[in-house]
Design a protein around this motif. Structure first.
Motif, PDB file in Angstrom:
ATOM      1  N   VAL A  86       0.829  -1.157  -0.030  1.00 30.45           N
ATOM      2  CA  VAL A  86       0.195  -0.044  -0.117  1.00 30.45           C
ATOM      3  C   VAL A  86       0.805   1.212  -0.183  1.00 30.45           C
ATOM      4  O   VAL A  86       0.564   2.221  -0.888  1.00 30.45           O
ATOM      5  N   ALA A  87       2.058   1.272   0.910  1.00 31.93           N
ATOM      6  CA  ALA A  87       2.747   2.348   1.005  1.00 31.93           C
ATOM      7  C   ALA A  87       3.636   2.718  -0.179  1.00 31.93           C
ATOM      8  O   ALA A  87       3.741   3.775  -0.707  1.00 31.93           O
ATOM      9  N   ARG A  88       4.217   1.602  -0.991  1.00 34.57           N
ATOM     10  CA  ARG A  88       4.594   1.757  -2.346  1.00 34.57           C
ATOM     11  C   ARG A  88       3.799   2.286  -3.199  1.00 34.57           C
ATOM     12  O   ARG A  88       4.140   3.178  -4.092  1.00 34.57           O
ATOM     13  N   ARG A  89       2.384   2.038  -3.483  1.00 34.14           N
ATOM     14  CA  ARG A  89       1.556   2.500  -4.208  1.00 34.14           C
ATOM     15  C   ARG A  89       1.303   3.966  -4.197  1.00 34.14           C
ATOM     16  O   ARG A  89       0.976   4.647  -4.934  1.00 34.14           O
ATOM     17  N   ILE A  90       1.386   4.148  -2.862  1.00 39.01           N
ATOM     18  CA  ILE A  90       1.031   5.626  -2.409  1.00 39.01           C
ATOM     19  C   ILE A  90       1.959   6.688  -2.935  1.00 39.01           C
ATOM     20  O   ILE A  90       2.041   7.678  -3.436  1.00 39.01           O
ATOM     21  N   VAL A  91       3.247   6.155  -2.851  1.00 39.51           N
ATOM     22  CA  VAL A  91       4.799   6.806  -3.100  1.00 39.51           C
ATOM     23  C   VAL A  91       4.484   6.952  -4.698  1.00 39.51           C
ATOM     24  O   VAL A  91       4.824   7.922  -5.280  1.00 39.51           O
ATOM     25  N   ILE A  92       4.201   5.758  -5.406  1.00 33.60           N
ATOM     26  CA  ILE A  92       4.292   6.009  -6.797  1.00 33.60           C
ATOM     27  C   ILE A  92       3.061   6.900  -7.306  1.00 33.60           C
ATOM     28  O   ILE A  92       3.512   7.632  -8.296  1.00 33.60           O
ATOM     29  N   ASP A  93       2.136   7.002  -6.774  1.00 32.25           N
ATOM     30  CA  ASP A  93       0.856   7.979  -7.142  1.00 32.25           C
ATOM     31  C   ASP A  93       1.362   9.236  -6.872  1.00 32.25           C
ATOM     32  O   ASP A  93       1.070  10.299  -7.548  1.00 32.25           O
ATOM     33  N   ASP A  94       2.033   9.703  -5.675  1.00 32.73           N
ATOM     34  CA  ASP A  94       2.502  10.861  -5.290  1.00 32.73           C
ATOM     35  C   ASP A  94       3.665  11.236  -6.186  1.00 32.73           C
ATOM     36  O   ASP A  94       3.480  12.410  -6.956  1.00 32.73           O
ATOM     37  N   ARG A  95       4.433  10.438  -6.859  1.00 32.76           N
ATOM     38  CA  ARG A  95       5.492  10.821  -7.785  1.00 32.76           C
ATOM     39  C   ARG A  95       4.685  11.103  -9.125  1.00 32.76           C
ATOM     40  O   ARG A  95       5.028  12.159  -9.918  1.00 32.76           O
ATOM     41  N   ARG A  96       3.648  10.172  -9.538  1.00 28.35           N
ATOM     42  CA  ARG A  96       3.143  10.573 -10.721  1.00 28.35           C
ATOM     43  C   ARG A  96       2.277  11.834 -10.553  1.00 28.35           C
ATOM     44  O   ARG A  96       2.293  12.728 -11.566  1.00 28.35           O
ATOM     45  N   ARG A  97       1.662  12.336  -9.545  1.00 30.67           N
ATOM     46  CA  ARG A  97       0.909  13.461  -9.403  1.00 30.67           C
ATOM     47  C   ARG A  97       1.916  14.543  -9.436  1.00 30.67           C
ATOM     48  O   ARG A  97       1.823  15.709 -10.256  1.00 30.67           O
ATOM     49  N   LYS A  98       3.139  14.480  -8.973  1.00 33.02           N
ATOM     50  CA  LYS A  98       4.495  15.576  -9.065  1.00 33.02           C
ATOM     51  C   LYS A  98       4.631  15.815 -10.436  1.00 33.02           C
ATOM     52  O   LYS A  98       4.946  16.752 -10.903  1.00 33.02           O
ATOM     53  N   ASP A  99       5.017  14.470 -11.007  1.00 26.57           N
ATOM     54  CA  ASP A  99       5.501  14.585 -12.532  1.00 26.57           C
ATOM     55  C   ASP A  99       4.347  15.346 -13.584  1.00 26.57           C
ATOM     56  O   ASP A  99       4.786  15.950 -14.566  1.00 26.57           O
ATOM     57  N   ALA A 100       3.139  15.099 -13.162  1.00 22.85           N
ATOM     58  CA  ALA A 100       1.972  15.595 -14.275  1.00 22.85           C
ATOM     59  C   ALA A 100       2.016  17.117 -14.055  1.00 22.85           C
ATOM     60  O   ALA A 100       1.564  17.592 -15.036  1.00 22.85           O
ATOM     61  N   ARG A 101       2.463  17.879 -12.917  1.00 24.67           N
ATOM     62  CA  ARG A 101       2.359  19.157 -12.667  1.00 24.67           C
ATOM     63  C   ARG A 101       3.450  19.767 -13.295  1.00 24.67           C
ATOM     64  O   ARG A 101       4.516  19.332 -13.073  1.00 24.67           O
ATOM     65  N   PRO A 102       3.286  21.090 -13.820  1.00 25.76           N
ATOM     66  CA  PRO A 102       4.326  21.736 -14.185  1.00 25.76           C
ATOM     67  C   PRO A 102       5.171  22.341 -13.092  1.00 25.76           C
ATOM     68  O   PRO A 102       4.506  22.364 -11.969  1.00 25.76           O
ATOM     69  N   ALA A 103       6.447  22.654 -13.202  1.00 21.64           N
ATOM     70  CA  ALA A 103       7.349  22.949 -12.209  1.00 21.64           C
ATOM     71  C   ALA A 103       6.714  24.464 -11.667  1.00 21.64           C
ATOM     72  O   ALA A 103       6.376  25.336 -12.511  1.00 21.64           O
ATOM     73  N   GLU A 104       6.726  24.526 -10.354  1.00 21.87           N
ATOM     74  CA  GLU A 104       6.333  25.673  -9.652  1.00 21.87           C
ATOM     75  C   GLU A 104       7.346  26.847  -9.857  1.00 21.87           C
ATOM     76  O   GLU A 104       8.659  26.541  -9.631  1.00 21.87           O
TER      77      GLU A 104
END
Length: 189
Positions: A86-104
């Motif tokens: 579960v934790a590994r999937r949460i980390v993967i989802d977090d990374r995908r979310r961060k990669d999908a957003r443009p740099a701040e």
């Protein structure tokens, strides 16, 4: 796993998001007591040492475990493999979310952001425009059709209603005249 967790997890007909039961605090505290440190160590490696992110992931993992308590097998000796997944999937989802957003851009003013200087290009365009205006109308027309509109010699000849040979010679002499006009304005090729 404590008896309170097993009793609570065996209840049937519970809603997906459990209503606060008397054993909830005991279940959550037992999950944290038994799995917090090993899970935090595992997640900190997944987050490359970002402890704040790791703590957030562990907390979210514990909440998912609490919400899924009725689906967990009470006969399993350890929840660690399930929690780690579960934790590994949460980390993967977090990374995908961060990669999908443009740099701040941050809070700093944009004055210091390097931008290419377009002044040189603008000046070059003005000089070329002025040089083109100094050409004869026939030379401007032939350069406009062949170079600026990217037409072939045959297409330009058909469009202008003149022979192909005339188009070729006009292009040659128009480019020579343009080169002289640019040199007069200080542009060297």
């Amino acid at each position: 796993m404590p008896d309170a967790f097993h009793r609570w997890s065996r209840r049937r007909g519970r809603p997906r998001r459990p209503v606060r039961a008397p054993d909830d605090e005991l279940i959550v505290s037992e999950l944290y007591r038994e799995y917090h440190q090993p899970l935090l160590g595992f997640v900190s490696r997944l987050t490359f040492g970002d402890m704040q992110w790791a703590e957030d992931v562990v907390q979210e993992t514990m909440i998912k475990a609490w919400r899924s308590a009725d689906e967990l097998d009470p006969e399993v000796p350890s929840l660690m493999p399930w929690l780690a997944t579960v934790a590994r999937r949460i980390v993967i989802d977090d990374r995908r979310r961060k990669d999908a957003r443009p740099a701040e851009a941050g809070d700093a003013p944009l004055d210091g952001v390097p931008m290419p200087d377009q002044t040189e290009n603008l000046l070059r365009q003005v000089v070329v425009s002025e040089a083109l205006k100094s050409l004869s109308p026939a030379h401007r027309e032939i350069l406009n059709e062949t170079i600026l509109r990217d037409r072939s010699v045959n297409e330009a000849a058909a469009l202008l209603g003149i022979p192909v040979g005339t188009v070729k010679s006009r292009v040659y002499y128009a480019l020579r005249a343009l080169r002289v006009a640019l040199e007069e304005r200080g542009v060297t090729t």
